[in-house]
Design an enzyme around this catalytic site. Structure first.
Site, PDB file in Angstrom:
ATOM      1  N   LYS A  38       0.841  -1.207   0.000  1.00 60.29           N
ATOM      2  CA  LYS A  38       0.000   0.000   0.000  1.00 60.29           C
ATOM      3  C   LYS A  38       0.875   1.255   0.000  1.00 60.29           C
ATOM      4  O   LYS A  38       2.107   1.159   0.132  1.00 60.29           O
ATOM      5  CB  LYS A  38      -0.895  -0.028   1.236  1.00 60.29           C
ATOM      6  CG  LYS A  38      -0.138   0.055   2.552  1.00 60.29           C
ATOM      7  CD  LYS A  38      -1.062  -0.239   3.724  1.00 60.29           C
ATOM      8  CE  LYS A  38      -0.351  -0.028   5.035  1.00 60.29           C
ATOM      9  NZ  LYS A  38      -1.132  -0.533   6.168  1.00 60.29           N
ATOM     10  N   ARG A 137     -11.248   0.180  13.990  1.00 56.37           N
ATOM     11  CA  ARG A 137     -11.270   0.704  12.615  1.00 56.37           C
ATOM     12  C   ARG A 137     -12.391  -0.003  11.876  1.00 56.37           C
ATOM     13  O   ARG A 137     -13.539   0.320  12.103  1.00 56.37           O
ATOM     14  CB  ARG A 137      -9.890   0.523  11.969  1.00 56.37           C
ATOM     15  CG  ARG A 137      -9.737   1.327  10.703  1.00 56.37           C
ATOM     16  CD  ARG A 137      -8.289   1.466  10.256  1.00 56.37           C
ATOM     17  NE  ARG A 137      -7.658   0.208   9.890  1.00 56.37           N
ATOM     18  CZ  ARG A 137      -6.408   0.129   9.437  1.00 56.37           C
ATOM     19  NH1 ARG A 137      -5.681   1.223   9.293  1.00 56.37           N
ATOM     20  NH2 ARG A 137      -5.880  -1.036   9.124  1.00 56.37           N
ATOM     21  N   TYR A 266      13.294  32.856   7.436  1.00 55.98           N
ATOM     22  CA  TYR A 266      12.156  33.609   7.970  1.00 55.98           C
ATOM     23  C   TYR A 266      12.251  33.707   9.488  1.00 55.98           C
ATOM     24  O   TYR A 266      12.641  32.741  10.154  1.00 55.98           O
ATOM     25  CB  TYR A 266      10.846  32.908   7.622  1.00 55.98           C
ATOM     26  CG  TYR A 266      10.447  33.009   6.166  1.00 55.98           C
ATOM     27  CD1 TYR A 266      10.642  34.170   5.424  1.00 55.98           C
ATOM     28  CD2 TYR A 266       9.839  31.932   5.525  1.00 55.98           C
ATOM     29  CE1 TYR A 266      10.253  34.244   4.094  1.00 55.98           C
ATOM     30  CE2 TYR A 266       9.439  31.999   4.205  1.00 55.98           C
ATOM     31  CZ  TYR A 266       9.655  33.170   3.490  1.00 55.98           C
ATOM     32  OH  TYR A 266       9.271  33.236   2.180  1.00 55.98           O
TER      33      TYR A 266
HETATM   34  C1  PLP Z   1      -0.582  -1.728   6.588  1.00 60.30           C
HETATM   35  C2  PLP Z   1      -1.235  -2.979   6.969  1.00 60.30           C
HETATM   36  C3  PLP Z   1      -0.477  -4.124   7.191  1.00 60.30           C
HETATM   37  C4  PLP Z   1       1.023  -4.144   7.139  1.00 60.30           C
HETATM   38  O1  PLP Z   1       1.537  -3.557   8.278  1.00 60.30           O
HETATM   39  P1  PLP Z   1       3.116  -3.360   8.484  1.00 60.30           P
HETATM   40  O2  PLP Z   1       3.217  -3.019   9.897  1.00 60.30           O
HETATM   41  O3  PLP Z   1       3.512  -2.256   7.571  1.00 60.30           O
HETATM   42  O4  PLP Z   1       3.754  -4.639   8.126  1.00 60.30           O
HETATM   43  C5  PLP Z   1      -1.153  -5.299   7.494  1.00 60.30           C
HETATM   44  N1  PLP Z   1      -2.492  -5.330   7.551  1.00 60.30           N
HETATM   45  C6  PLP Z   1      -3.258  -4.245   7.335  1.00 60.30           C
HETATM   46  C7  PLP Z   1      -4.743  -4.371   7.422  1.00 60.30           C
HETATM   47  C8  PLP Z   1      -2.659  -3.031   7.052  1.00 60.30           C
HETATM   48  O5  PLP Z   1      -3.417  -1.964   6.835  1.00 60.30           O
END
Ligand code: PLP
Length: 398
Positions: A38, A137, A266
């Site tokens: 992702k 969630r 700044y």
């Molecule tokens: C992002 C995610 C993962 C992977 O998690 P990592 O800690 O990056 O390995 C696994 N399951 C779900 C549902 C996620 O959203």
């Protein structure tokens, strides 16, 4: 291709392969690896990362959103691609079904929508059920799970391949909440079994669970962070030797020597107490430099830590200032970061010139998607083409 931009990424594909091998070294033979790609492959390019992993034997990918999943299909990834978040309308479900995406059912609403459209289209699809065991969630509760299983039982288009949950606190020192979530998950799986619904693939491990709780691997693990070459923030039992494949690169676009007493940036937050060379780099907060995720501190200890860091940064303590790397040496970013630029202080005697490459600390998940990415193999730029996998047979679950 000519690179006229002053910002680009370098991604070392040997490092990604190395990280994959590291993860596999802890993975028991019967446990499936779901490689999470992702957020554009954690900043490394979802398509290229997936092609690389696919060529190296990964046959199951996970992403959050439909556009991410479809992009992988269009790039020729013929493995399972699973979506972690729900689809909300008919058009999305139709697109997902046409692309053979493995879907997550997070609610009764998801279930009704998918049931209706898969029947209408008469397209077979694989789903995983998401259980909320305490992250707050997405997810179904016990009663809803049974209802979903009962609804889908009679739908010849839908195969319930998996059931999963996501942990809230697996990187912390305290295992109690994680264990509580795990036992809730197991008892829900058991209840479903009692009710006649046996689901083959159960999973709950992300990177943090993978390192800390080998007893929670079940049938599959969902790993993103570790493959991307980082440890999740926290404390871990198992150690892996990981390599960060990512560098954010830019160039020095201006270099001047300023006198002692000159102000920088700044609000004049910095005044030089010796003459220095000041380099301008064309990277600012608009490019993700110096941005932080602004979460509320998670307790008094965390609050004090955040406070201490700001105090130390105020006094320019070097561990807490951002640094860039030029010709192998580190130099501090000084003054307020501008929208699209930042200033770097370099000692007068250091040998730096305009145009020199600069490695800038922009977090990989914050770097813009449209940057040119240069993939590096054996120290040389390379292309990662779509390619059939060699030496592997994709096994279909039945
Ligand atoms: C992002 C995610 C993962 C992977 O998690 P990592 O800690 O990056 O390995 C696994 N399951 C779900 C549902 C996620 O959203």
């Amino acid at each position: 291709m000519e690179n006229i931009s002053d910002r680009w990424l370098e991604i070392d594909i040997d490092a990604i392969k190395h990280n994959l091998e590291q993860v596999k070294s802890l993975l028991p033979e019967k446990v499936r690896l779901i490689a999470v790609v992702k957020a554009d492959g954690y900043g490394h390019g979802a398509v290229e990362t997936s092609r690389l992993l696919y060529q190296n034997g990964v046959d199951f990918f996970g992403v959050s959103f439909l556009d991410e999943a479809v992009a992988l299909r269009q790039a020729g990834i013929r493995a399972s691609i699973m979506l972690f978040s729900p689809l909300v309308n008919e058009q999305q479900v139709t697109t997902a079904l046409t692309n053979y995406i493995t879907l997550t059912i997070t609610s009764l609403n998801d279930c009704t929508l998918l049931d209706k459209i898969s029947r209408r289209m008469n397209v077979k699809t694989t789903v995983h059920l998401k259980v909320d065991t305490g992250l707050g969630r997405f997810g179904l509760n016990r009663e809803e799970l049974i209802e979903v299983c009962q609804t889908l039982k009679d739908n010849p288009c839908i195969y319930i391949e998996g059931i999963y949950t996501h942990m809230a606190e697996a990187a912390s020192n305290n295992p109690i909440y994680t264990q509580k979530q795990f036992s809730r998950f197991l008892s829900i799986i058991d209840e479903l079994k009692q009710a006649g619904f046996k689901i083959p693939v159960c999973h709950c491990a992300n990177s943090a669970v993978f390192l800390n709780y080998p007893e929670m691997y079940l049938n599959a693990v969902r790993i993103g962070t570790l493959i991307s070459g980082e440890l999740p923030a926290g404390k871990f039992m198992n150690q892996l030797d990981l390599i960060n494949p990512y560098k954010y690169k830019s160039r020095v676009i201006s270099l001047r020597t300023l006198d002692k007493g000159s102000y920088l940036g700044y609000n004049r937050t910095v005044r030089l107490n010796q003459p220095a060379q000041i380099a301008v780099i064309p990277v600012g907060f608009n490019h993700g430099l110096a941005l932080q995720v602004a979460n509320r501190p998670s307790g008094w200890g965390d609050f004090l830590k955040v406070l201490a860091k700001s105090i130390l940064a105020f006094f320019h303590l070097s561990r807490f200032t951002l640094k860039v790397k030029i010709n192998g040496c580190e130099y501090p970013i000084r003054g307020k970061v501008f929208m699209q630029m930042a200033l770097v202080e370099i000692p007068v005697e250091a040998w730096v010139k305009i145009g020199d490459e600069v490695e800038v600390p922009v977090r990989k998940t914050l770097a813009a998607r449209n940057l040119n990415r240069i993939y590096i193999k054996d120290g040389e730029p390379c292309k990662i083409e779509a390619q059939e996998r060699i030496g592997y047979i994709v096994e279909e679950d039945s």
